[in-house]
Design a protein around this motif. Structure first.
Motif, PDB file in Angstrom:
ATOM      1  N   TYR A 193     -10.535  13.348   7.938  1.00  0.00           N
ATOM      2  CA  TYR A 193     -10.893  12.167   7.129  1.00  0.00           C
ATOM      3  C   TYR A 193      -9.954  12.053   5.921  1.00  0.00           C
ATOM      4  N   ALA A 227      -7.013   9.186   5.067  1.00  0.00           N
ATOM      5  CA  ALA A 227      -6.913   8.494   3.784  1.00  0.00           C
ATOM      6  C   ALA A 227      -5.471   8.494   3.292  1.00  0.00           C
ATOM      7  N   LYS A 274      -3.190   5.841   4.527  1.00  0.00           N
ATOM      8  CA  LYS A 274      -3.444   4.461   4.073  1.00  0.00           C
ATOM      9  C   LYS A 274      -2.816   4.164   2.715  1.00  0.00           C
ATOM     10  N   ASN A 279     -15.761  11.015  -2.441  1.00  0.00           N
ATOM     11  CA  ASN A 279     -14.839   9.883  -2.322  1.00  0.00           C
ATOM     12  C   ASN A 279     -13.743   9.953  -3.378  1.00  0.00           C
ATOM     13  N   PHE A 282     -10.264   3.678  -4.333  1.00  0.00           N
ATOM     14  CA  PHE A 282      -9.537   3.923  -3.072  1.00  0.00           C
ATOM     15  C   PHE A 282     -10.385   4.795  -2.138  1.00  0.00           C
ATOM     16  N   GLY A 283     -10.922   5.881  -2.679  1.00  0.00           N
ATOM     17  CA  GLY A 283     -11.744   6.769  -1.859  1.00  0.00           C
ATOM     18  C   GLY A 283     -12.986   6.067  -1.348  1.00  0.00           C
ATOM     19  N   HIS A 304     -12.038   3.659   1.384  1.00  0.00           N
ATOM     20  CA  HIS A 304     -11.753   4.431   2.604  1.00  0.00           C
ATOM     21  C   HIS A 304     -13.057   4.792   3.309  1.00  0.00           C
TER      22      HIS A 304
END
Lengths: 73, 155
Positions: free
Chosen positions: A59, A63, A66, B16, B93-94, B97
């Motif tokens: 995961y 990220a 991206k 996150n 951002f986290g 995502h």
């Protein structure tokens, strides 16, 4: 349920108190239309992140893909 | 306490945030700070009060914490409590995502250009808005030109 981030016993105690107050306030104020944005929980992604270190690593890796180039400032 | 778990929400938010920091550090370099649990707990009472106010103002029945609201309000109040100490776009951002990978049937899946949206969300907060306009993200309106309409709460 495991916790990814460590909490001290004091922090957990404080969180529990805040949680109880929030739930009480929520229950007292609940009169309007239903609003449930718990779908992320339902998708089970966070539970999987908590329980599967390999999945968490994948995961994180996804990220990073991206991010892309940094925009000019 | 079925259905409600603040610890889980804070855990999710920190996860996150750390994922965002690691990804952006890998992609862009630089170091981005993540707040401690103690710092987050300093703003949680304000966060919960804002969620309660939102519930009252919009006459809605909250059936759980809402990770969008928690993320937005934590970012908002941390910036007020610790001005300049944290950059918020790694958190956004986290969080994006997480959304991107959560709901595969939603139009949000494969959100293009997450970092730019995250940067713009930080600017959106700086411009005085407490809640980011996630509805507009579906249309990928990166300018946020139309963000002052109904449903967007100003700070």
């Amino acid at each position: 349920m495991k916790t990814i981030n460590p909490f001290t016993p004091e922090e957990l105690e404080k969180i529990d108190l805040l949680n109880q107050t929030f739930v009480r306030n929520l229950e007292e104020g609940n009169q309007g239309q239903i609003h449930n944005e718990d779908s992320f929980e339902k998708a089970g992604l966070f539970a999987k992140l908590q329980e599967d270190p390999e999945f968490l690593a994948e995961y994180k890796s996804r990220a990073a893909t991206k991010v892309g180039p940094q925009p000019a400032k | 306490m079925s259905g409600f778990d603040l610890k889980r929400q804070i855990d999710l938010l920190l996860t996150n945030w750390n994922v965002g920091v690691e990804a952006l550090h890998t992609g862009w370099g630089g170091n981005y700070k993540v707040p401690t649990v103690a710092q987050i707990l300093e703003v949680i009472p304000d966060v919960l009060e804002s969620i309660r106010d939102h519930q009252r103002d919009y006459n809605i029945t909250m059936s759980n914490y809402d990770c969008n609201k928690v993320t937005n309000y934590v970012a908002w109040f941390l910036d007020k409590k610790f001005p300049g100490e944290f950059e918020m776009f790694p958190l956004f951002f986290g969080h994006l995502h997480f959304i991107d990978e959560s709901i595969r049937s939603a139009s949000l899946f494969h959100i293009p250009n997450l970092p730019l949206i995250a940067v713009n969300l930080e600017k959106f907060h700086k411009n005085g808005h407490m809640l980011a306009p996630y509805g507009f993200i579906k249309g990928v309106d990166l300018t946020f030109t139309f963000c002052c309409g109904d449903g967007v709460k100003k700070g």
